[in-house]
Scaffold this active site. Structure first.
Site, PDB file in Angstrom:
ATOM      1  N   ASP A  14      57.135  39.056  55.748  1.00 44.93           N
ATOM      2  CA  ASP A  14      56.185  38.870  56.842  1.00 44.93           C
ATOM      3  C   ASP A  14      54.885  38.218  56.337  1.00 44.93           C
ATOM      4  O   ASP A  14      54.523  38.355  55.173  1.00 44.93           O
ATOM      5  CB  ASP A  14      55.888  40.243  57.466  1.00 44.93           C
ATOM      6  CG  ASP A  14      55.217  40.119  58.821  1.00 44.93           C
ATOM      7  OD1 ASP A  14      55.226  39.014  59.396  1.00 44.93           O
ATOM      8  OD2 ASP A  14      54.685  41.128  59.311  1.00 44.93           O
ATOM      9  N   ASN A  62      63.226  36.764  67.316  1.00 43.07           N
ATOM     10  CA  ASN A  62      62.481  35.551  66.969  1.00 43.07           C
ATOM     11  C   ASN A  62      62.766  34.373  67.917  1.00 43.07           C
ATOM     12  O   ASN A  62      62.022  33.391  67.926  1.00 43.07           O
ATOM     13  CB  ASN A  62      62.751  35.126  65.515  1.00 43.07           C
ATOM     14  CG  ASN A  62      62.055  36.013  64.491  1.00 43.07           C
ATOM     15  OD1 ASN A  62      62.506  36.155  63.359  1.00 43.07           O
ATOM     16  ND2 ASN A  62      60.941  36.626  64.890  1.00 43.07           N
TER      17      ASN A  62
HETATM   18  C1  FPP Z   1      57.643  36.436  59.466  1.00 43.32           C
HETATM   19  O1  FPP Z   1      56.364  35.885  59.314  1.00 43.32           O
HETATM   20  C2  FPP Z   1      58.617  35.520  58.946  1.00 43.32           C
HETATM   21  C3  FPP Z   1      59.629  34.972  59.648  1.00 43.32           C
HETATM   22  C4  FPP Z   1      59.878  35.247  61.070  1.00 43.32           C
HETATM   23  C5  FPP Z   1      60.533  34.002  59.031  1.00 43.32           C
HETATM   24  C6  FPP Z   1      60.880  34.266  57.603  1.00 43.32           C
HETATM   25  C7  FPP Z   1      61.436  33.020  57.065  1.00 43.32           C
HETATM   26  C8  FPP Z   1      61.216  32.530  55.849  1.00 43.32           C
HETATM   27  C9  FPP Z   1      60.475  33.204  54.774  1.00 43.32           C
HETATM   28  C10 FPP Z   1      61.783  31.209  55.618  1.00 43.32           C
HETATM   29  C11 FPP Z   1      62.696  31.127  54.504  1.00 43.32           C
HETATM   30  C12 FPP Z   1      63.979  31.729  54.631  1.00 43.32           C
HETATM   31  C13 FPP Z   1      65.105  31.055  54.443  1.00 43.32           C
HETATM   32  C14 FPP Z   1      66.321  31.791  54.080  1.00 43.32           C
HETATM   33  C15 FPP Z   1      65.174  29.604  54.562  1.00 43.32           C
HETATM   34  P1  FPP Z   1      55.488  35.601  60.617  1.00 43.32           P
HETATM   35  O2  FPP Z   1      55.734  34.214  61.041  1.00 43.32           O
HETATM   36  O3  FPP Z   1      55.782  36.630  61.658  1.00 43.32           O
HETATM   37  O4  FPP Z   1      54.057  35.775  60.059  1.00 43.32           O
HETATM   38  P2  FPP Z   1      52.780  36.311  60.846  1.00 43.32           P
HETATM   39  O5  FPP Z   1      53.079  37.747  61.218  1.00 43.32           O
HETATM   40  O6  FPP Z   1      51.679  36.187  59.859  1.00 43.32           O
HETATM   41  O7  FPP Z   1      52.594  35.425  62.050  1.00 43.32           O
END
Ligand code: FPP
Length: 231
Positions: A14, A62
């Site tokens: 996250d 998501n």
């Molecule tokens: C949460 O951060 C993260 C995600 C929803 C996506 C996770 C994906 C990756 C790390 C990409 C790489 C993975 C692969 C396997 C290619 P957020 O966007 O919710 O962060 P925030 O809470 O700060 O907005």
């Protein structure tokens, strides 16, 4: 000190969005940096002797994000499979993708299948990507398979065999980056007795040193599984 290494580590990656925002970049740039960071964490997992690493890359919730971000995450994942499979093979890492196939394009499903096949002989570590994954969905899917099998009752052991990856033991340690104390529909059944570690660090900044801190904290926990630890 002899450190106990959890056999299965599961990570909620996250904070990509906040990382990007603080740097004045678009959210997708945070996800890209998150994917780059994953490399170091995979390498470190193998180095310290973790046998199963599960990461939460895309949840069933998501899909509610803006279309541009969803498409970007889909593309990033497809590109990741294309560009990383050789290096995973070299490191002896088997890849599994866990989640529902619903709403995923045929093209991506085919790529996932091919990549899993390409790496199926690797034995050093299982790298399990939870993609289009939801814990409740996994449980409902299991129940529907049980109904289809016309079972009248099942016990816990039998139920677990209907989950997506019965061959993977439950995680001993769950790590969540970026400070939130939530489970966000991740591995609901499997984490019944997992230790939970939360760090304020955003996922793109989660280094092997931060990972070691989580392992150290895990070593300090008194795991009783609901019983008493009488010494
Ligand atoms: C949460 O951060 C993260 C995600 C929803 C996506 C996770 C994906 C990756 C790390 C990409 C790489 C993975 C692969 C396997 C290619 P957020 O966007 O919710 O962060 P925030 O809470 O700060 O907005």
């Amino acid at each position: 000190m002899d450190l106990k290494i959890p056999k299965h580590v599961a990570i909620i990656m996250d904070g990509n969005g906040r990382w990007a925002k603080e740097k004045g970049k678009i959210r997708l740039e945070g996800h890209r940096q998150g994917a780059i960071n994953l490399e170091k964490i995979i390498e470190h997992s193998v180095k310290i002797g973790v046998k199963y690493l599960t990461v939460y890359a895309f949840s069933t919730e998501n899909w509610k994000r803006p279309e541009k971000e969803v498409n970007g995450l889909m593309e990033l994942f497809a590109k990741y499979l294309d560009t990383k499979k050789k290096s995973l093979k070299k490191q002896g890492i088997r890849l599994l993708v866990t989640g529902t196939k619903e709403n995923i394009s045929e093209k991506l499903l085919k790529k996932i299948e091919e990549t899993e096949k390409y790496l199926e002989d690797c034995e050093k570590m299982i790298f399990n990507i939870a993609f289009n994954y939801g814990g409740r969905k996994e449980i409902i899917d299991a129940i529907n398979k049980i109904i289809k099998d016309k079972k009248e009752t099942v016990d816990e052991k039998e139920f677990a065999r209907y989950l997506y990856r019965p061959e993977i033991p439950d995680p001993e340690l769950v790590i969540r980056t970026s400070g939130e104390f939530r489970i966000s529909n991740f591995l609901l059944w499997e984490i019944a007795y997992s230790e939970f570690y939360v760090t304020d660090v955003y996922w793109p900044d989660f280094t092997p040193e931060e990972y070691d801190k989580a392992i150290l904290a895990f070593n300090k926990r008194d795991r009783r599984y609901g019983g008493l630890n009488v010494k």
